[in-house]
Design a protein around this motif. Structure first.
Motif, short mmCIF file in Angstrom:
data_model
loop_
_atom_site.label_atom_id
_atom_site.label_comp_id
_atom_site.label_asym_id
_atom_site.label_seq_id
_atom_site.Cartn_x
_atom_site.Cartn_y
_atom_site.Cartn_z
N ILE A 197 16.18 60.25 155.63
CA ILE A 197 16.61 59.00 154.99
C ILE A 197 15.40 58.19 154.51
CG2 ILE A 197 17.69 56.76 155.42
CD1 ILE A 197 19.68 58.18 157.26
N LEU A 198 14.41 58.05 155.37
CA LEU A 198 13.23 57.26 155.01
C LEU A 198 12.47 57.87 153.84
CD1 LEU A 198 11.83 56.29 158.54
CD2 LEU A 198 13.26 54.94 157.02
N SER A 199 12.45 59.19 153.75
CA SER A 199 11.73 59.84 152.64
C SER A 199 12.34 59.52 151.29
CB SER A 199 11.70 61.36 152.86
OG SER A 199 13.00 61.91 152.77
N LEU A 200 13.61 59.14 151.27
CA LEU A 200 14.27 58.79 150.01
C LEU A 200 13.70 57.53 149.39
CD1 LEU A 200 17.99 59.46 151.04
CD2 LEU A 200 16.54 60.90 149.59
N TYR A 201 12.98 56.73 150.18
CA TYR A 201 12.46 55.46 149.67
C TYR A 201 11.00 55.54 149.26
CZ TYR A 201 16.83 53.32 150.87
OH TYR A 201 18.16 52.99 150.89
N ALA A 202 10.39 56.72 149.39
CA ALA A 202 9.03 56.97 148.89
C ALA A 202 8.04 55.89 149.31
CB ALA A 202 9.06 57.07 147.35
N SER A 203 8.16 55.47 150.55
CA SER A 203 7.26 54.44 151.09
C SER A 203 6.56 54.99 152.32
CB SER A 203 8.05 53.17 151.45
OG SER A 203 7.24 52.27 152.17
N ARG A 204 5.24 55.01 152.27
CA ARG A 204 4.50 55.54 153.42
C ARG A 204 4.64 54.62 154.63
NH1 ARG A 204 -1.44 54.69 150.63
NH2 ARG A 204 -1.14 52.51 150.01
N LEU A 205 4.80 53.33 154.38
CA LEU A 205 4.87 52.38 155.48
C LEU A 205 6.10 52.62 156.35
CD1 LEU A 205 3.48 49.97 156.78
CD2 LEU A 205 4.79 48.47 155.27
N VAL A 206 7.25 52.83 155.74
CA VAL A 206 8.48 53.00 156.52
C VAL A 206 8.49 54.33 157.26
CG1 VAL A 206 9.78 51.50 154.97
CG2 VAL A 206 9.82 53.97 154.60
N ILE A 207 7.71 55.30 156.80
CA ILE A 207 7.64 56.59 157.49
C ILE A 207 6.60 56.54 158.61
CG2 ILE A 207 7.10 59.05 157.22
CD1 ILE A 207 8.14 58.87 154.38
N ILE A 208 5.50 55.85 158.39
CA ILE A 208 4.44 55.77 159.39
C ILE A 208 4.88 54.95 160.60
CG2 ILE A 208 2.15 54.78 159.82
CD1 ILE A 208 1.34 55.67 157.03
N LEU A 209 5.70 53.92 160.38
CA LEU A 209 6.12 53.05 161.47
C LEU A 209 6.76 53.83 162.63
CD1 LEU A 209 6.70 50.31 162.81
CD2 LEU A 209 8.74 50.13 161.39
N PRO A 210 7.82 54.63 162.41
CA PRO A 210 8.42 55.33 163.55
C PRO A 210 7.49 56.37 164.18
CG PRO A 210 9.39 56.08 161.49
CD PRO A 210 8.56 54.87 161.16
N ALA A 246 0.04 59.15 154.44
CA ALA A 246 -0.70 58.12 153.70
C ALA A 246 -1.22 58.64 152.37
CB ALA A 246 -1.85 57.60 154.54
N VAL A 247 -1.54 59.92 152.30
CA VAL A 247 -2.06 60.51 151.06
C VAL A 247 -0.94 61.01 150.16
CG1 VAL A 247 -3.39 62.44 150.12
CG2 VAL A 247 -4.28 61.15 152.05
N SER A 248 0.04 61.70 150.74
CA SER A 248 1.04 62.39 149.93
C SER A 248 2.08 61.46 149.30
CB SER A 248 1.75 63.45 150.77
OG SER A 248 2.42 62.87 151.87
N ILE A 249 2.54 60.45 150.04
CA ILE A 249 3.62 59.60 149.52
C ILE A 249 3.20 58.84 148.25
CG2 ILE A 249 5.10 57.64 150.01
CD1 ILE A 249 5.96 60.23 151.34
N PRO A 250 2.05 58.12 148.26
CA PRO A 250 1.66 57.46 147.00
C PRO A 250 1.37 58.46 145.89
CG PRO A 250 -0.09 57.27 148.65
CD PRO A 250 1.11 57.79 149.36
N ALA A 251 0.85 59.64 146.26
CA ALA A 251 0.58 60.67 145.25
C ALA A 251 1.88 61.13 144.58
CB ALA A 251 -0.14 61.85 145.89
N PRO A 269 -1.68 64.44 141.04
CA PRO A 269 -1.03 63.23 141.57
C PRO A 269 -1.98 62.06 141.78
CG PRO A 269 -0.29 65.18 142.76
CD PRO A 269 -1.42 65.62 141.88
N PHE A 270 -3.30 62.31 141.74
CA PHE A 270 -4.26 61.26 142.02
C PHE A 270 -4.99 60.77 140.76
CE2 PHE A 270 -3.95 64.21 145.59
CZ PHE A 270 -3.48 63.37 146.57
N THR A 271 -4.61 61.32 139.60
CA THR A 271 -5.29 60.95 138.36
C THR A 271 -5.15 59.47 138.06
OG1 THR A 271 -4.92 63.17 137.45
CG2 THR A 271 -5.45 61.41 135.89
N PRO A 290 -6.52 57.37 148.27
CA PRO A 290 -5.67 56.42 149.01
C PRO A 290 -6.26 56.02 150.35
CG PRO A 290 -4.35 58.20 148.07
CD PRO A 290 -5.79 58.59 147.90
N LEU A 291 -6.92 56.96 151.03
CA LEU A 291 -7.50 56.66 152.34
C LEU A 291 -8.69 55.73 152.21
CD1 LEU A 291 -7.39 60.18 154.03
CD2 LEU A 291 -5.73 58.33 154.21
N TYR A 292 -9.43 55.84 151.13
CA TYR A 292 -10.60 54.97 150.94
C TYR A 292 -10.19 53.57 150.50
CZ TYR A 292 -14.86 52.99 149.02
OH TYR A 292 -15.92 52.15 148.75
#
Length: 444
Positions: A197-210, A246-251, A269-271, A290-292
C-alpha cells in the motif's frame, strides 16, 4: 578535508557509544552521530550552490547541541532521582529472572486487522475518486499533492495507516509470540500488504518510517540481552534497506515524470537530479545524488537561513503554528498561511532546512535555545520511560522519536500534521487494555 575527517570520526565514535556503551540506544547519541556524519559529508561541497559556512552558523550548531546536551543530562539525573526508586518490571520478553506482561493476543490481533481494513477502504475510496494513485500516474509528485489537497484529513491518514500498523504487527510477532501458525502467517501477510500500500504513494518517507520504527523497537525490546553480532546484523539490514529506499523511490518518481523530456539523450533515473543540483561527480555515481543532497543541501539551506532571518522578518511563532493550518481550515478558522521565501534564501525547489529551521525562523537565538531545551527534556523522558517503565506505549514512543531524531537532518517533523495524528494513535493503542488485566508471572 580536515573538518570532513574530524566529523566522520566523531560520527563513528558516537555510533559506537550508541550501540555498545551504557546507556545503550540513547537518543542523544543517535542525534550526535547522525549530525556528525552529515556535517562531515556536507564539507565536500560538490555543487556550485554550496558555499562555505560562516562562523555564525557554526555558533548556531554549537549553541543548540550544547544546550540540548546539558538539558538532557539535567533531566536524566532528575528523573532517576525522583522516579527510579524501585525495580520495575522488564519488557514482555524473557530476560533472565524478569517478568512477563500478559498480553491480550486476541485483542491485539483484531486491532491490527481493523487497521488494515480501514487502510484498504481508504485507498479504494481514493482510487475510485481519482482513478489512479501516485505511482500509477504519469506525474507521481503532482498526484500526491492533489490527494493531499483534495482529501486531506481522515481519508488520507487512513490510506497511509500502514506506517503505524506495520511496526505494530512486528511488535505483535515478537511480543505476543502467537503459538498457532495462522496468526503468524496473517501477521506476515499484513506487513507485506502494508508495504504494498505504501509503495503506491511513491514516497520514501512513508516507507522508511515503519522500517525504522520496527528496527528501533527491536533494539529497545532487547536492550538487556542483545549482543554485538545481533546489533550489527539488525543495523546492517535496516541501513541497507533504508538506503535502497532513499535512492530508488525518488529515482522512480523522476523517471516516470521526466523520461519524455530526455528522449534525445540516454536517460537514467538520476539524470534530472544531476542536472538540477549540478553536482560534480562521475556519471556512474549519480545514484549517490539523493544520499548526498539530504545532508548537504539541508545544512546549506539552514546556513543561508541563519543569515537571511533577523528580528525584522522573524515569524514569532506563526511558522511553527502553521502546522495546524489544515485543521483550522476544517473548522473554517483563520490560518497562518506562511510562505517561506525559499527562492530568495537558497533555491526555489529545495524546501527543507533541517529541524532547527523552524525555531530559528520564528525567534532566532531564543527559538534555538527553547527547542534545544525541549528536545533535551523530551529525549530524556522518552528514554527513561522505555528503559525504566517499559510498556507497549513507551516502546512505541521510543521508536517514534528515534525516527524523529533521524529525520532531524531533513526537516522538523513537528511541522508535519501527521506527527500529531500518529502520536494520538500511538497513545490510544498504548493505553487500551492490550495488556489485558496486566497479570504478571515469573519467566520460566
Amino acid at each position: 578535508m580536515i573538518i570532513f575527517i574530524l566529523f566522520i570520526i566523531l560520527g563513528l565514535i558516537f555510533a559506537w557509544f550508541y550501540f555498545f556503551r551504557e546507556p545503550r540506544f540513547s537518543l542523544d547519541k543517535l542525534l550526535f552521530s547522525l549530525w556528525s556524519f552529515s556535517i562531515g559529508v556536507a564539507q565536500f561541497r560538490l555543487s556550485p550552490y554550496e558555499n562555505s559556512w560562516g562562523a555564525k552558523f557554526w555558533l548556531v550548531l554549537a549553541l543548540f547541541f550544547g544546550v540540548f546536551y546539558l538539558t538532557k543530562i539535567f533531566f536524566d539525573k532528575f528523573l532517576t532521582k525522583k522516579y527510579f526508586l524501585r525495580p520495575h518490571p522488564t519488557l514482555p520478553l524473557k530476560q533472565g529472572k524478569g517478568k512477563l506482561w500478559k498480553l491480550n493476543n486476541k485483542l491485539f490481533f483484531w486491532l491490527l486487522f481493523l487497521m488494515s481494513l480501514a487502510s484498504i477502504a481508504a485507498n479504494v475510496y481514493i482510487f475510485s475518486r481519482f482513478g489512479t494513485l501516485p505511482i500509477l500516474s504519469s506525474l507521481p509528485d503532482k498526484m500526491r499533492f492533489i490527494i493531499n489537497r483534495e482529501v486531506f484529513g481522515l481519508w488520507e491518514y487512513l490510506s497511509l495507516l500502514p506506517r503505524i500498523f506495520i511496526p505494530l504487527t512486528f511488535l505483535y510477532l515478537i511480543i505476543a509470540k502467537p503459538k498457532n501458525n495462522w496468526p503468524k502467517i496473517l501477521a506476515v501477510l499484513n506487513i507485506i500488504l502494508g508495504f504494498a500500500i505504501l509503495s503506491l504513494y511513491a514516497s520514501r518517507l512513508v516507507i522508511i518510517l515503519p522500517i525504522l520504527l520496527s528496527y528501533f523497537s527491536y533494539l529497545i525490546l532487547n536492550i538487556k540481552r542483545i549482543n554485538s553480532k545481533k546489533i550489527i546484523i539488525a543495523s546492517s539490514v535496516a541501513v541497507l534497506v533504508v538506503l535502497i529506499v532513499a535512492v530508488s523511490i525518488p529515482a522512480i518518481r523522476q523517471y516516470i515524470t521526466y523520461r519524455d523530456y530526455y528522449s534525445d539523450i540516454e536517460y537514467t533515473p538520476f539524470t534530472y537530479l544531476a542536472d538540477l543540483s549540478q553536482l560534480k561527480i562521475p556519471a556512474q555515481l549519480n545514484f549517490l545524488i539523493p544520499l548526498y543532497l539530504i545532508p548537504s543541501f539541508n545544512l546549506q539551506a539552514m546556513a543561508r537561513a541563519v543569515d537571511f532571518f533577523n528580528f525584522n522578518n522573524f515569524y514569532f511563532g506563526r511558522y511553527s503554528l502553521s502546522v495546524f493550518d489544515s485543521a483550522l481550515r476544517i473548522f473554517q478558522l483563520p490560518v497562518f498561511a506562511i510562505a517561506i521565501p525559499w527562492k530568495e534564501m537558497f533555491l526555489p525547489w529545495w524546501v527543507t532546512a533541517t529541524f532547527i529551521f523552524s525555531p530559528w525562523a520564528d525567534f532566532g537565538w531564543l527559538g534555538l535555545v527553547l527547542v534545544a531545551v525541549f528536545w533535551g527534556a523530551l529525549f530524556s523522558g522518552v528514554y527513561f520511560l522505555a528503559t525504566k517503565k517499559p510498556s507497549l506505549l513507551s516502546v512505541l514512543l521510543f521508536s517514534y522519536f528515534s525516527f524523529v531524531a533521524i529525520m532531524s537532518i531533513y526537516t522538523n517533523y513537528f511541522q508535519r500534521p501527521e506527527l500529531y495524528l500518529d502520536l494520538l494513535l500511538i497513545f490510544s493503542v498504548g493505553l487500551i487494555r492490550i495488556n489485558g488485566d496486566r497479570k504478571r508471572r515469573e519467566a520460566p
